[in-house]
Scaffold this motif. Structure first.
Motif, PDB file in Angstrom:
ATOM      1  N   GLY A 361      -0.503  12.136  12.160  1.00  0.00           N
ATOM      2  CA  GLY A 361      -1.919  11.785  12.026  1.00  0.00           C
ATOM      3  C   GLY A 361      -2.154  10.295  11.887  1.00  0.00           C
ATOM      4  O   GLY A 361      -3.211   9.869  11.394  1.00  0.00           O
ATOM      5  N   MET A 362      -1.185   9.473  12.327  1.00  0.00           N
ATOM      6  CA  MET A 362      -1.337   8.028  12.196  1.00  0.00           C
ATOM      7  C   MET A 362      -2.506   7.501  13.023  1.00  0.00           C
ATOM      8  O   MET A 362      -3.055   6.436  12.719  1.00  0.00           O
ATOM      9  CB  MET A 362      -0.039   7.319  12.601  1.00  0.00           C
ATOM     10  N   HIS A 363      -2.882   8.231  14.071  1.00  0.00           N
ATOM     11  CA  HIS A 363      -3.976   7.773  14.931  1.00  0.00           C
ATOM     12  C   HIS A 363      -5.346   7.958  14.289  1.00  0.00           C
ATOM     13  O   HIS A 363      -6.351   7.477  14.810  1.00  0.00           O
ATOM     14  CB  HIS A 363      -3.933   8.520  16.270  1.00  0.00           C
ATOM     15  N   THR A 364      -5.394   8.613  13.131  1.00  0.00           N
ATOM     16  CA  THR A 364      -6.684   8.820  12.447  1.00  0.00           C
ATOM     17  C   THR A 364      -6.690   8.253  11.028  1.00  0.00           C
ATOM     18  O   THR A 364      -7.720   8.287  10.362  1.00  0.00           O
ATOM     19  CB  THR A 364      -7.021  10.324  12.368  1.00  0.00           C
ATOM     20  N   SER A 365      -5.558   7.709  10.553  1.00  0.00           N
ATOM     21  CA  SER A 365      -5.437   7.282   9.154  1.00  0.00           C
ATOM     22  C   SER A 365      -5.892   5.835   8.950  1.00  0.00           C
ATOM     23  O   SER A 365      -5.554   4.945   9.738  1.00  0.00           O
ATOM     24  CB  SER A 365      -3.987   7.433   8.683  1.00  0.00           C
ATOM     25  N   GLU A 366      -6.619   5.618   7.877  1.00  0.00           N
ATOM     26  CA  GLU A 366      -7.056   4.275   7.509  1.00  0.00           C
ATOM     27  C   GLU A 366      -5.998   3.553   6.669  1.00  0.00           C
ATOM     28  O   GLU A 366      -6.059   2.331   6.513  1.00  0.00           O
ATOM     29  CB  GLU A 366      -8.367   4.348   6.720  1.00  0.00           C
ATOM     30  N   GLU A 367      -5.039   4.295   6.115  1.00  0.00           N
ATOM     31  CA  GLU A 367      -4.049   3.711   5.202  1.00  0.00           C
ATOM     32  C   GLU A 367      -2.798   3.271   5.959  1.00  0.00           C
ATOM     33  O   GLU A 367      -2.450   3.845   7.001  1.00  0.00           O
ATOM     34  CB  GLU A 367      -3.682   4.714   4.109  1.00  0.00           C
ATOM     35  N   VAL A 368      -2.134   2.268   5.420  1.00  0.00           N
ATOM     36  CA  VAL A 368      -0.935   1.738   6.062  1.00  0.00           C
ATOM     37  C   VAL A 368       0.208   2.746   5.903  1.00  0.00           C
ATOM     38  O   VAL A 368       0.541   3.170   4.792  1.00  0.00           O
ATOM     39  CB  VAL A 368      -0.528   0.385   5.451  1.00  0.00           C
ATOM     40  N   SER A 369       0.792   3.117   7.028  1.00  0.00           N
ATOM     41  CA  SER A 369       1.859   4.120   7.032  1.00  0.00           C
ATOM     42  C   SER A 369       3.070   3.578   7.771  1.00  0.00           C
ATOM     43  O   SER A 369       2.963   2.695   8.632  1.00  0.00           O
ATOM     44  CB  SER A 369       1.387   5.408   7.722  1.00  0.00           C
ATOM     45  N   GLY A 383       1.690   0.919  10.745  1.00  0.00           N
ATOM     46  CA  GLY A 383       0.306   0.663  11.107  1.00  0.00           C
ATOM     47  C   GLY A 383      -0.706   1.626  10.537  1.00  0.00           C
ATOM     48  O   GLY A 383      -0.419   2.433   9.641  1.00  0.00           O
ATOM     49  N   THR A 384      -1.915   1.528  11.066  1.00  0.00           N
ATOM     50  CA  THR A 384      -3.045   2.383  10.718  1.00  0.00           C
ATOM     51  C   THR A 384      -3.682   2.836  12.035  1.00  0.00           C
ATOM     52  O   THR A 384      -3.164   2.535  13.120  1.00  0.00           O
ATOM     53  CB  THR A 384      -4.102   1.630   9.887  1.00  0.00           C
ATOM     54  N   ILE A 529       2.950   0.091   1.352  1.00  0.00           N
ATOM     55  CA  ILE A 529       3.032   1.264   2.229  1.00  0.00           C
ATOM     56  C   ILE A 529       2.532   2.484   1.462  1.00  0.00           C
ATOM     57  O   ILE A 529       3.044   2.813   0.388  1.00  0.00           O
ATOM     58  CB  ILE A 529       4.483   1.498   2.715  1.00  0.00           C
ATOM     59  N   ARG A 530       1.541   3.162   2.017  1.00  0.00           N
ATOM     60  CA  ARG A 530       0.948   4.305   1.327  1.00  0.00           C
ATOM     61  C   ARG A 530       1.540   5.644   1.767  1.00  0.00           C
ATOM     62  O   ARG A 530       1.539   6.607   1.001  1.00  0.00           O
ATOM     63  CB  ARG A 530      -0.572   4.319   1.582  1.00  0.00           C
ATOM     64  N   HIS A 531       2.047   5.705   2.995  1.00  0.00           N
ATOM     65  CA  HIS A 531       2.628   6.957   3.478  1.00  0.00           C
ATOM     66  C   HIS A 531       3.919   6.647   4.231  1.00  0.00           C
ATOM     67  O   HIS A 531       3.944   5.741   5.075  1.00  0.00           O
ATOM     68  CB  HIS A 531       1.661   7.697   4.407  1.00  0.00           C
ATOM     69  N   LEU A 532       4.967   7.391   3.907  1.00  0.00           N
ATOM     70  CA  LEU A 532       6.243   7.280   4.612  1.00  0.00           C
ATOM     71  C   LEU A 532       6.493   8.608   5.325  1.00  0.00           C
ATOM     72  O   LEU A 532       6.676   9.645   4.685  1.00  0.00           O
ATOM     73  CB  LEU A 532       7.385   6.975   3.636  1.00  0.00           C
ATOM     74  N   TYR A 533       6.467   8.566   6.649  1.00  0.00           N
ATOM     75  CA  TYR A 533       6.697   9.767   7.453  1.00  0.00           C
ATOM     76  C   TYR A 533       8.123   9.740   8.001  1.00  0.00           C
ATOM     77  O   TYR A 533       8.514   8.765   8.665  1.00  0.00           O
ATOM     78  CB  TYR A 533       5.706   9.839   8.619  1.00  0.00           C
TER      79      TYR A 533
END
Length: 624
Positions: A361-369, A383-384, A529-533
């Motif tokens: 869902g990185m293409h819709t997230s506002e947070e840095v992942s 990116g975001t 970094i807010r999300h680590l996938y």
């Protein structure tokens, strides 16, 4: 004139010889001079090979039990057998030519047996909007017009005028009952794939494929509902020609080599398709759409595009998705079915990464992942929804067991986890399938590295300590003994050499250094970094805490960890059942920044700093 004078050049007669492979009891007849490695492939036997037949990996061991053969002279780079092994009849299959009848045993450590292939069921993408749709056909009244002037239209369809054959057109006009037309919008103009009486139509089916360098996984779905009916997987038949991407690029340098790899990729996908249709009880021609997520090299090889230019640093790569018909590339589905390859970004960031990003869902997230996929190759994206940047690094093979003397892929008998017993202090391990240990796979290698550091068998610079009771001097220098021969499934010690550690350190430094380059370039700290996938088998099976302790991944103190499994397959499925995700995939590929680490000056500095355990202090802040 005598007969001898009439035929001065004698024709060389090639003698047929018989080869037996045990314990499979497989018998094959081949001409003399046939390479043993090729004969094993002809016999349908999967055997380990990382170097693609160069003799450098030492994985394709066989034992000559009777008969004769001719081995190539060993060199400094190809000498991967000990004197004891040679005395026992061991050969490297890729270095042997068959000269007479022979019988070989494929030892357990060389066989590819019950590999663990990651399949995660894709998440439904929401609104179903496939590229293949069925429409009711309406025939306009003739009003006295000649037969050829009558027209048809598809109820509810609005778009470019579809391409229809004369045969289909006349069949629709002549039909006495209500008809339905199956329309594919994969290409422009749209194409009518099939027509049938409306009351006898069957569901529309499509297949999503993750075309990996090592494995191929797929799922069968109904296009009208998105329901997943079956999943399947297999090994990529291309691994016979080398496990590393650069090895396959080299093999594809000739037209014959490219054709061989193209057919191998198509056959691998067809193996999965055969499993899917058998499970679901449908015909192969019922499959009308195929979406494939593969890395850039795999996409090129599958579609018969010469990948040699990908060897060049910063080589420009088209970001337009490759689209073919099934017939063009030899897929066993409806011959006119569209094949949509998720778009590539760069030499080693391909459609598989785009699939991962869609799944995350990185293409819709506002947070840095941060997205990390460490497979045979390593890909990292930061990116975001507003911006993304990517790098790739040659780090994955070590984390999949490749390049390690006792390393093996994740299959039965592989040591998958290692730990220190908190009570006894003993080194303990588990194996896949609870079978006797044959070697050690990626997750086990990461655990073992941390255990060696914890027990002071390995120092912070990655050097083995001879004072440790498990460290000894072997044929290649220092080696750490994990399991002694009596308890293994091969009858030989399982150990990690200093050369193995050096390769592992190089791989972990490449991964950590690549991440550090992205963070530095975009002025992000580990706390930002807010999300680590984590995608793929690394994210699903490795102990992530140990991956941080060893220094593969920085310590992201504020990030939420997400293991997305086979994100590549999930992304392919999303584009199969919704054209909106195809649009999203193409947007992601078009706008992503790619940093080629081969020409990036910061990478050398970050790589050197990561050659210590765990690494730079700012990447590994202490736990509060």
């Amino acid at each position: 004139m005598s007969t001898r004078e009439q035929t001065p050049v004698q024709q060389k007669v090639t003698r047929e010889i018989r080869v037996i492979f045990q314990p499979m009891n497989r018998v094959l007849t081949v001409p003399t001079g046939t390479p043993l490695f090729a004969a094993i492939g002809m016999a349908g036997i999967a055997i380990e090979s990382i170097c693609g037949g160069k003799g450098t990996c030492g994985k394709c061991r066989v034992i000559l039990t009777s008969g004769t053969c001719m081995a190539a002279p060993e060199t400094g780079t190809s000498c991967r057998l000990t004197q004891k092994e040679r005395d026992e009849g061991y050969y490297l299959a890729c270095q042997v030519t068959l000269t007479g009848d022979a019988e070989f045993t494929i030892p357990v450590e060389s066989r590819i047996d019950s590999p663990q292939i990651l399949i995660t069921l894709p998440v439904a993408p929401g609104e179903i909007e496939p590229a293949v749709v069925r429409y009711r056909v309406e025939t306009a009244p003739s009003d006295g017009l000649p037969f050829a002037s009558q027209s048809i239209r598809f109820a509810g369809y609005s778009g470019p005028r579809p391409r229809i054959t004369d045969e289909q057109y006349h069949a629709l006009l002549a039909a006495e009952t209500s008809q339905a037309a199956t329309l594919s919008t994969v290409r422009s103009p749209p194409t009518v794939l099939a027509i049938a009486p409306a009351e006898r139509v069957s569901p529309l089916y499509g297949v999503a494929i993750d075309l990996g360098t090592t494995t191929v996984a797929g799922c069968l779905a109904r296009l009208d509902t998105g329901a997943i009916l079956a999943t399947g997987s297999t090994l990529n038949r291309q691994i016979t020609y080398g496990e590393e991407l650069l090895t396959r690029i080299g093999y594809a340098g000739s037209p014959a080599g490219l054709a061989t790899l193209q057919k191998a990729a198509a056959r691998s996908i067809n193996d999965v398709i055969e499993t899917l249709i058998r499970t679901a009880g449908i015909r192969s021609t019922d499959i009308l759409d195929v979406c494939i997520a593969g890395n850039t090299v795999m996409n090129h090889l599958l579609c018969g595009i010469n990948p040699r230019y990908l060897e060049l640093a910063d080589a420009p790569v088209s970001r337009v998705p490759i689209q073919k018909t099934a017939q063009e590339i030899g897929l066993a589905v409806h011959p006119d079915a569209g094949v949509y390859c998720l778009p590539n970004v760069s030499r080693f960031v391909g459609g598989d990464v785009i699939g991962d990003m869609i799944t995350a869902g990185m293409h819709t997230s506002e947070e840095v992942s941060l997205l990390v996929d460490l497979g045979t190759n390593g890909e990292i994206v930061l990116g975001t929804r507003h911006w993304t940047a990517s790098v790739s690094c040659a780090s994955g093979p070590a984390f999949e067991g490749a390049g390690i003397r006792a390393g093996m892929r994740a299959m039965k008998g592989a040591i998958d986890h290692v730990h220190v017993d908190p009570v006894t202090g003993e080194i303990c391990w588990s194996t896949l399938g609870s079978a006797p240990a044959r070697g050690i796979c990626g997750s086990g290698i990461i655990d073992l590295a941390v255990v060696m550091v914890q027990t002071e068998a390995l120092d912070f610079a990655g050097k083995l300590n001879f004072r440790h009771p498990r460290v000894r001097t072997g044929p290649e220098g220092a080696e750490y003994v994990l399991a002694l021969a009596p308890v293994t499934g091969t009858g030989r010690d399982i150990m990690i050499t200093q050369q193995d550690i050096d390769y592992l350190m190089d791989s972990k430094a490449a991964a950590c250094g690549a991440i550090a380059v992205l963070l530095k370039r975009y002025k992000c700290s580990v706390a930002g970094i807010r999300h680590l996938y984590l995608a793929g088998a690394f994210g699903a099976y490795a102990d992530i805490g140990n991956a941080v302790r060893f220094g593969i991944l920085p310590r992201f103190t504020a990030a939420t960890l997400h293991s997305i499994g086979n994100g590549s397959l999930s992304g392919a499925y999303a584009t199969l059942v919704s054209t909106r995700y195809r649009t999203a995939a193409e947007e992601l590929a078009r706008h992503m920044v790619y940093i080629d680490l081969l020409v990036d000056t910061a990478f050398a500095e970050e790589y050197a700093a990561a050659l210590y355990i765990p690494g730079k202090q700012e990447l590994f802040p202490p736990l509060s």
